[in-house]
Structures are given as structure tokens and as C-alpha cells.
Design a protein around this motif. Structure first.
Motif, short mmCIF file in Angstrom:
data_model
loop_
_atom_site.label_atom_id
_atom_site.label_comp_id
_atom_site.label_asym_id
_atom_site.label_seq_id
_atom_site.Cartn_x
_atom_site.Cartn_y
_atom_site.Cartn_z
N SER A 13 7.32 -5.11 -2.72
CA SER A 13 8.14 -3.92 -2.48
C SER A 13 8.11 -3.06 -3.74
CB SER A 13 9.59 -4.30 -2.15
OG SER A 13 10.21 -4.92 -3.27
N ASP A 72 1.84 0.86 2.64
CA ASP A 72 3.02 0.76 1.77
C ASP A 72 2.59 1.16 0.36
OD1 ASP A 72 5.33 0.25 0.43
OD2 ASP A 72 5.60 -1.79 1.20
N ALA A 86 4.86 0.07 -2.77
CA ALA A 86 4.67 -1.30 -3.26
C ALA A 86 3.37 -1.42 -4.04
CB ALA A 86 4.69 -2.28 -2.10
#
Length: 406
Positions: free
Chosen positions: A96, A141, A144
Motif C-alpha cells: 500500500s 495501484d 503502492a
């Protein structure tokens, strides 16, 4: 989401080496240059070591007790070859923005830095180079991914291998591939790409193989770990090094929280590499297919022309160990052939022609066995058969009309 403000990848003309040349590694990492390692679970190391080519391969230990096994190999068994430990945090935790290198378990102290602790532990057991404990990076993502890249870039240590366990969705579209390349180029040391997805990730998207080759050619020090046939395709395309998974679960990543999809009768017999078809089949499947015909006799260094491919129908006795030795012996033969060629177009042609020949062999063998659907061409092999070296056209084989549909 893909970040439109991310930097563009450097143009190929700005690279220090031509795109089809191996990417040079420095310092202790130089020993990894151009090798195809074997990614194994610590408990199975003994199955594979006798067939390992000391000059062209090495080991990546992955899973519980990997650190302990690495220490044992170095200090008690005098293993001097290339040795890496993959922390495989990505199996349990996702990366993350706040935690690109998450704690592997709830048992660790919250104030520990997982990245620093893992790198120190790996160095202490004598690895060739430490690998980052990166969490799984879901498709698109970008937050991240950028957080992980910033942390590793801040180390300013080209002897640290940045593990990039990314969902294969990153290889689906041009924009996401460009962003992945741009981010990886910010890391000073080697970048070990690992692909996530059920069963056969590279077969899921039509351009995934082409995009993988682009990453390998445009990112200095790009490597590909925890994979299968792609270990050879990437090495032929100029990857710094690769690692072939010795077991099916070590040939791709399953995203945290997902249950791995498996073949029917998965645990009834070992996986056996059929060299002509360039694919792994359950030993029971091979025994069934050749029940009414003579099975091919294997001449690899482990079988020595004494064993047929239908002799692994169950896990009884030493069949698992013999199958593992056969698989590695065949892989090492391919590796020796590939690395005997000059890096560049020669290696790419050899790999492409081998994949084309394997695809063409499926309908011929099925016809011989009178089983029209006995053996089916795997999706990834079809992709590599269509991925001709730059500027060269695909020469269709007997079933070209079949695999072009995929």
C-alpha cells in the motif's frame, strides 16, 4: 489507478546498452548475470541440486525456513553458487502507499522496519544479494508501486534487488506498462519482476508477452523470477537473470486472499516436463494418454534413456524425486543451448523457433495417438510462438490457424 503524471520511460536510445543485450550487473551481483536460477521451497532443495548447472544456474529459496536453509547451504553444505532468498511477503500481504513493505505476520513488533530487518537477515545468512520484502502490487495501484520504488531508491544501494511482485494486469495496456517501466527505471539496482494471476498469468492478456519483452529491454537490470517458460523468453530477450519455479505454485503468484486454482487430480502424481511439447503435465495424465502406445523415452541427464515419460503415474516411492530430477535436467539442457548462443537476435530466434516447433508438435502427436484433444497447447506457449523477434514474421506451423485464434 494509473497516474498520468508519472514520468515517461527513458527512450531506448538513452540506454547504455542495446536493447537486446544482457543488462550488466555490478559488484557481487555480477555472478547472477545471464543465469537462470531455480526457485525452490527449502524442503525440496535436495531433489534439484544434483542436476543444477553450477556455471549457469543457482538457487532462489522461497517460503518458510528459507533463511535457515540458506544458512545451512552456505555454512554446512558449502554451497558456493548464486543464492537468493525471496521473502515472499506478497503471498500474504498487499503493498500500500503507507506500507509498501508490510510486516509478514502479526507477530513482529510494530516499530520494526520490515525492509531493514529483512535485508539484514538475508545478508547475515550469506545470500548473494538481499531482496526486498515487497507486498503484492495490485493492478494499476500506482501509489503502492511508487511508494515501494521511493523507499528502495532512497537506499541508494545497487546491490539490493528490488522485488516487484505485480499483478499481470500491469501488462495488459500500453499506459500501465509505460508507468511500470518509468517507476522501475528509478531503482538503481536490479529489478526482479514477478507476475501475479491464477494458473497462467501471461496467457490472460493478448499483449502480455510483448509487454514483458518491452520491460526487459527498456529497464536496465530487469530480471524475471517465480515464472515458467517466460524464464527462457525473458533471458533470450536480454533479462539480467531469471528464475524458473521448480513447483507449479512457484511459477506465478496468487494474490493475497485468493485461493489458488488448480488442475483436476492435482495432487495424485508429480508434474512432469514433456520436452517436445514444452509443458508440464501430471504424470498420471501422461500415463493415461500413452496407455495404448509407447511413451517417449527420455534421454535427459537424469533419465539417461532408461525411463519413459509414463513412469510417473503416482507419487509412490521415489517418483516425486525422480520427476523433479528429470524436470531440472531438461531445463538445464535448454539453458546450456540458449546460453551457448551470442546474446541478442540469435537467442531470440532460437527461443521463438523452439516455441513454434512445440506448437506444431501437438496436433501431430494427437493424431498419432488417435486422440484429437489429447494434448492441448497451453495459452502461454501460443503467445511465445506468435512473439517473433523484432522485424521478423511468424512462420506458421501445422496448426497456425488454431493458435492464432487465442
Amino acid at each position: 489507478m494509473i497516474d498520468p503524471s508519472a514520468p515517461l520511460p527513458r527512450p531506448r536510445s538513452g540506454l547504455t546498452e542495446p536493447p537486446d543485450a544482457p543488462q550488466a550487473l555490478t559488484g557481487a551481483l555480477h555472478v547472477l548475470q545471464g543465469r537462470m536460477l531455480l526457485q525452490v521451497s527449502p524442503a525440496r532443495v535436495g531433489y534439484f541440486r544434483p542436476q543444477l548447472d553450477a556455471g549457469r544456474s543457482g538457487l532462489v529459496l522461497c517460503g518458510p525456513n528459507a533463511l535457515q536453509q540458506a544458512k545451512r547451504l552456505r555454512r554446512e553444505e558449502q554451497f558456493n553458487g548464486p543464492l537468493l532468498v525471496d521473502p515472499a511477503v506478497y503471498e500474504a500481504r498487499a503493498a500500500s502507499k503507507e506500507e509498501p513493505f508490510p510486516h509478514a505476520s502479526e507477530d513482529t513488533f510494530a516499530f520494526d522496519d520490515p525492509l531493514a530487518v529483512s535485508l539484514a537477515e538475508q545478508r547475515a545468512v550469506g545470500v548473494t544479494a538481499p531482496m526486498t520484502p515487497t507486498g503484492y502490487i495490485h493492478a494499476e495501484d500506482s501509489e503502492a508501486l511508487k511508494a515501494a520504488v521511493r523507499r528502495v531508491a532512497a537506499l541508494d544501494d545497487p546491490q539490493v534487488i528490488f522485488a516487484a511482485p505485480v499483478d499481470v494486469g500491469w501488462l495488459r495496456e500500453e499506459d500501465s506498462v509505460r508507468q511500470l517501466i518509468a517507476c522501475l527505471q528509478l531503482v538503481p539496482g536490479p529489478k526482479a519482476l514477478m507476475l501475479g494471476g491464477q494458473m497462467d498469468p501471461l496467457a490472460r492478456h493478448p499483449r502480455a508477452v510483448d509487454h514483458l519483452r518491452r520491460i526487459v529491454t527498456e529497464v536496465l537490470g530487469a530480471a524475471l523470477l517465480r515464472t515458467d517458460l517466460a524464464a527462457f523468453g525473458a533471458l533470450a530477450a536480454g533479462a539480467a537473470f531469471t528464475a524458473f519455479g521448480a513447483a507449479s505454485r512457484l511459477r506465478h503468484i496468487v494474490a493475497p486472499g485468493e485461493k489458488a486454482e488448480t488442475s483436476k487430480n492435482f495432487s495424485t502424481s508429480p508434474h512432469v516436463l514433456f520436452p517436445e511439447l514444452m509443458h508440464f503435465f501430471l504424470g498420471k495424465t501422461l500415463a493415461d494418454r500413452f496407455a495404448g502406445a509407447a511413451a517417449p523415452v527420455c534421454g535427459c541427464a537424469a533419465c539417461e534413456g532408461m525411463r519413459g515419460l509414463d513412469e510417473f503415474a503416482s507419487n509412490a516411492g521415489d517418483r516425486q524425486a525422480r520427476a523433479a530430477a528429470h524436470n531440472v535436467a531438461v531445463l538445464m539442457e535448454w539453458l546450456r543451448t540458449l546460453t551457448a548462443l551470442t546474446p541478442g537476435l540469435g537467442r531470440q530466434r532460437w527461443w521463438h523457433e523452439r516455441c513454434l516447433a512445440a506448437v506444431g508438435r501437438y496436433p501431430l502427436l494427437n493424431a498419432q495417438l488417435l486422440q484429437p484433444n489429447g494434448f492441448k497447447v497451453p495459452g502461454q506457449l501460443k503467445r511465445w510462438a506468435l512473439a517473433a523477434p523484432a522485424g521478423e514474421a511468424v512462420q506458421p506451423q501445422a496448426d497456425a490457424q488454431d493458435y492464432r485464434r487465442s
